[in-house]
Design a protein around this motif. Structure first.
Motif, PDB file in Angstrom:
ATOM      1  N   SER A  15       0.963  -1.151   0.092  1.00  0.00           N
ATOM      2  CA  SER A  15      -0.045   0.009   0.013  1.00  0.00           C
ATOM      3  C   SER A  15       0.906   1.052  -0.044  1.00  0.00           C
ATOM      4  O   SER A  15       1.833   1.144   0.740  1.00  0.00           O
ATOM      5  N   THR A  25      -5.229   5.467  -0.345  1.00  0.00           N
ATOM      6  CA  THR A  25      -4.184   4.639  -0.382  1.00  0.00           C
ATOM      7  C   THR A  25      -4.251   3.734  -1.663  1.00  0.00           C
ATOM      8  O   THR A  25      -5.286   3.398  -2.212  1.00  0.00           O
ATOM      9  N   GLN A  27      -3.157   0.463  -3.788  1.00  0.00           N
ATOM     10  CA  GLN A  27      -2.747  -0.943  -3.332  1.00  0.00           C
ATOM     11  C   GLN A  27      -2.267  -1.488  -4.416  1.00  0.00           C
ATOM     12  O   GLN A  27      -2.911  -1.510  -5.496  1.00  0.00           O
ATOM     13  N   ASP A  68      -2.075  -6.158   3.808  1.00  0.00           N
ATOM     14  CA  ASP A  68      -1.668  -6.495   2.744  1.00  0.00           C
ATOM     15  C   ASP A  68      -1.248  -7.976   2.275  1.00  0.00           C
ATOM     16  O   ASP A  68      -1.541  -8.389   1.504  1.00  0.00           O
TER      17      ASP A  68
END
Length: 179
Positions: A15, A25, A27, A68
């Protein structure tokens, strides 16, 4: 930059933030990086959504969080990590090189100039690349091509996207309706 290369080597879902440009954000997987630009396989809502090039100087944070890492296992279980083009090589020396490389491979690009007082979002085909700028043939949301080319200065560009779900749908429309 070092973090980006490490995440590229490890094929980690990351991210990143661009606090001065965007509250959200981003990703993705790092496909390539230079001192100037980073190429990501953009991931949005567990979907691979094309390639995204961003200026390294605009990135304020790069993280690989527990979320993540967990979400990467979900993407892997769905076979999506295997579809990430980790071997793709795009010239990331500067915006001109990256845009030229992507335009050679993808018929439509999205270019954004998010730092401008009136931010620019253009979608279309690269027609000319001159000193300091790129000129595109753009179209509207109703798939009507503009009569005049749109010029963007490389110094104003903050994002370039290619092979996205958005551009792919329009590209299929244009191919079906070719004159």
């Amino acid at each position: 930059m070092h973090d980006l290369v490490t995440h590229q080597d490890q094929r980690s879902l990351i991210s990143l933030r661009r606090d001065e440009i965007d509250d959200h954000t981003i990703q993705g997987f790092v496909i390539g990086a230079s001192d100037e630009l980073v190429l990501l396989q953009y991931v949005y809502d567990f979907h691979l959504d094309g390639l995204m090039v961003l200026a390294v100087a605009d990135i304020t944070e790069v993280r690989c969080t527990a979320t993540d890492r967990f979400q990467q296992t979900l993407l892997d279980a769905d076979g999506l990590v295997a579809q990430v083009p980790f071997g793709l090589r795009i010239n990331l020396e500067d915006w001109s090189s990256a845009i030229a490389d992507l335009a050679h491979r993808y018929p439509l690009l999205i270019l954004e100039c998010e730092r401008l007082e009136a931010p620019d979002f253009v979608i279309g085909r690269v027609k000319e690349m001159a000193h300091g700028e790129v000129r595109l043939e753009c179209f509207s949301g109703a798939a009507n091509w503009d009569d005049e080319l749109v010029s963007l200065k490389y110094e104003d560009i903050t994002s370039c996207q290619a092979g996205t779900n958005y551009t792919n749908v329009y590209q299929r429309y244009f191919e079906r309706n070719a004159a």
